[in-house]
Motif scaffolding. Structure first.
Motif, PDB file in Angstrom:
ATOM      1  N   PHE A  16       7.676  12.304   4.574  1.00 59.19           N
ATOM      2  CA  PHE A  16       6.761  11.775   5.581  1.00 59.19           C
ATOM      3  C   PHE A  16       5.963  10.595   5.035  1.00 59.19           C
ATOM      4  N   PHE A  17       5.349  10.790   3.867  1.00 58.06           N
ATOM      5  CA  PHE A  17       4.518   9.729   3.317  1.00 58.06           C
ATOM      6  C   PHE A  17       5.325   8.563   2.760  1.00 58.06           C
ATOM      7  N   SER A  18       6.566   8.796   2.348  1.00 58.58           N
ATOM      8  CA  SER A  18       7.373   7.683   1.851  1.00 58.58           C
ATOM      9  C   SER A  18       7.649   6.673   2.967  1.00 58.58           C
ATOM     10  N   TYR A  19       7.701   7.149   4.212  1.00 51.77           N
ATOM     11  CA  TYR A  19       7.869   6.244   5.351  1.00 51.77           C
ATOM     12  C   TYR A  19       6.686   5.286   5.455  1.00 51.77           C
ATOM     13  N   LEU A  20       5.526   5.723   5.048  1.00 54.06           N
ATOM     14  CA  LEU A  20       4.318   4.897   5.152  1.00 54.06           C
ATOM     15  C   LEU A  20       4.154   3.953   3.960  1.00 54.06           C
ATOM     16  N   ASP A  21       4.809   4.275   2.849  1.00 55.55           N
ATOM     17  CA  ASP A  21       4.661   3.474   1.634  1.00 55.55           C
ATOM     18  C   ASP A  21       5.191   2.061   1.827  1.00 55.55           C
ATOM     19  N   MET A  76       0.844  -1.184   0.000  1.00 55.11           N
ATOM     20  CA  MET A  76       0.000   0.000   0.000  1.00 55.11           C
ATOM     21  C   MET A  76       0.883   1.238   0.000  1.00 55.11           C
ATOM     22  N   ASN A  77       0.388   2.259  -0.655  1.00 53.65           N
ATOM     23  CA  ASN A  77       1.040   3.565  -0.652  1.00 53.65           C
ATOM     24  C   ASN A  77       0.036   4.615  -0.210  1.00 53.65           C
ATOM     25  N   VAL A  78       0.533   5.642   0.422  1.00 49.62           N
ATOM     26  CA  VAL A  78      -0.304   6.751   0.858  1.00 49.62           C
ATOM     27  C   VAL A  78       0.039   7.954  -0.003  1.00 49.62           C
ATOM     28  N   ASP A  79      -0.968   8.561  -0.608  1.00 51.36           N
ATOM     29  CA  ASP A  79      -0.773   9.727  -1.460  1.00 51.36           C
ATOM     30  C   ASP A  79      -1.535  10.906  -0.882  1.00 51.36           C
ATOM     31  N   SER A  80      -1.042  12.089  -1.164  1.00 50.30           N
ATOM     32  CA  SER A  80      -1.736  13.296  -0.710  1.00 50.30           C
ATOM     33  C   SER A  80      -1.361  14.455  -1.611  1.00 50.30           C
ATOM     34  N   ARG A  81      -2.147  15.499  -1.532  1.00 47.83           N
ATOM     35  CA  ARG A  81      -1.859  16.745  -2.237  1.00 47.83           C
ATOM     36  C   ARG A  81      -1.662  17.821  -1.185  1.00 47.83           C
ATOM     37  N   LEU A  82      -0.865  18.777  -1.518  1.00 50.66           N
ATOM     38  CA  LEU A  82      -0.548  19.856  -0.595  1.00 50.66           C
ATOM     39  C   LEU A  82      -1.077  21.165  -1.149  1.00 50.66           C
ATOM     40  N   TRP A  83      -1.709  21.955  -0.314  1.00 57.84           N
ATOM     41  CA  TRP A  83      -2.067  23.311  -0.671  1.00 57.84           C
ATOM     42  C   TRP A  83      -2.068  24.160   0.583  1.00 57.84           C
ATOM     43  N   ILE A  84      -1.910  25.444   0.363  1.00 55.83           N
ATOM     44  CA  ILE A  84      -1.875  26.403   1.456  1.00 55.83           C
ATOM     45  C   ILE A  84      -3.114  27.283   1.317  1.00 55.83           C
ATOM     46  N   THR A  85      -3.822  27.466   2.415  1.00 56.39           N
ATOM     47  CA  THR A  85      -4.972  28.354   2.412  1.00 56.39           C
ATOM     48  C   THR A  85      -4.643  29.602   3.220  1.00 56.39           C
ATOM     49  N   LYS A  86      -5.339  30.674   2.904  1.00 52.52           N
ATOM     50  CA  LYS A  86      -5.185  31.924   3.638  1.00 52.52           C
ATOM     51  C   LYS A  86      -6.549  32.596   3.664  1.00 52.52           C
ATOM     52  N   ASP A  87      -6.957  33.036   4.823  1.00 52.70           N
ATOM     53  CA  ASP A  87      -8.281  33.646   4.977  1.00 52.70           C
ATOM     54  C   ASP A  87      -9.375  32.716   4.440  1.00 52.70           C
ATOM     55  N   SER A  88      -9.213  31.417   4.717  1.00 50.96           N
ATOM     56  CA  SER A  88     -10.166  30.371   4.300  1.00 50.96           C
ATOM     57  C   SER A  88     -10.298  30.253   2.785  1.00 50.96           C
ATOM     58  N   LYS A  89      -9.301  30.706   2.043  1.00 52.78           N
ATOM     59  CA  LYS A  89      -9.322  30.614   0.583  1.00 52.78           C
ATOM     60  C   LYS A  89      -8.086  29.862   0.111  1.00 52.78           C
ATOM     61  N   SER A  90      -8.245  29.145  -1.002  1.00 56.35           N
ATOM     62  CA  SER A  90      -7.114  28.445  -1.599  1.00 56.35           C
ATOM     63  C   SER A  90      -6.096  29.484  -2.068  1.00 56.35           C
ATOM     64  N   TYR A  91      -4.873  29.375  -1.548  1.00 56.23           N
ATOM     65  CA  TYR A  91      -3.835  30.365  -1.817  1.00 56.23           C
ATOM     66  C   TYR A  91      -2.786  29.794  -2.763  1.00 56.23           C
ATOM     67  N   LEU A  92      -2.132  28.726  -2.350  1.00 59.30           N
ATOM     68  CA  LEU A  92      -1.075  28.135  -3.164  1.00 59.30           C
ATOM     69  C   LEU A  92      -1.197  26.620  -3.196  1.00 59.30           C
ATOM     70  N   GLY A  93      -1.119  26.085  -4.398  1.00 55.64           N
ATOM     71  CA  GLY A  93      -1.093  24.653  -4.619  1.00 55.64           C
ATOM     72  C   GLY A  93      -0.104  24.367  -5.732  1.00 55.64           C
TER      73      GLY A  93
END
Length: 127
Positions: free
Chosen positions: A100-105, A1-18
Motif C-alpha cells: 500500500f505505502f510503496s504505491y505512495l512512495d 517523498m516516501n511514506v513510512d508507517s509502523r504496524l501493530w495490533i491492539t486488543k482490549d485497548s492494549k498493545s498486543y502484537l508489533g
C-alpha cells in the motif's frame, strides 16, 4: 517523498502484537527458549518474559507460547498453533501495508501524494 508507517495490533485497548513481539515469537520458535530468544534480540530475559506474558494474557484462551519448566527433555518453550497464526497474520498484514505505502512512495510533492491517495481511495470504494 516516501511514506513510512509502523504496524501493530491492539486488543482490549492494549498493545498486543508489533514487530518486536513478532520477532520474539519467531526466535522462540527457532530456539525453543525465551532466554535464547532474548539474548539474540539483546534484551533481558525479564523483558522478553513480560512481553510474552502480556501477549499470552491477551490471547486467552489460546496462548501464543507454552513453557515447560524442569530442565528435562520436554522443558523449554514452544510456539502454539495460535502463535504461528499470529506470526503469519502479522507478516501478511505487514506485506499488505508495504504494498500500500510503496504505491505512495516517490511522489515529488504533496499535490502528487494527494492525487495518489485520492486514486487509492476511489479504487477501494469501487471494489
Amino acid at each position: 517523498m516516501n511514506v513510512d508507517s509502523r504496524l501493530w495490533i491492539t486488543k482490549d485497548s492494549k498493545s498486543y502484537l508489533g514487530a518486536g513481539r513478532i520477532e520474539l515469537l519467531e526466535r522462540i520458535k527457532e530456539s525453543g527458549s525465551i532466554s535464547k530468544a532474548a539474548k539474540q534480540m539483546k534484551m533481558s530475559y525479564k523483558a522478553a518474559w513480560d512481553s510474552i506474558d502480556i501477549a499470552n494474557k491477551l490471547a486467552v484462551p489460546n496462548p501464543l507460547v507454552i513453557s515447560n519448566a524442569g530442565g528435562g527433555k520436554d522443558s523449554g518453550t514452544r510456539l502454539t498453533p495460535e502463535g504461528q497464526k499470529a506470526i503469519d497474520t502479522f507478516r501478511s498484514l505487514q506485506a499488505l501495508k508495504n504494498d500500500f505505502f510503496s504505491y505512495l512512495d516517490g511522489a515529488k510533492d504533496f499535490d502528487e501524494l494527494s492525487e495518489r491517495i485520492q486514486k487509492l481511495s476511489e479504487r477501494l470504494k469501487n471494489s
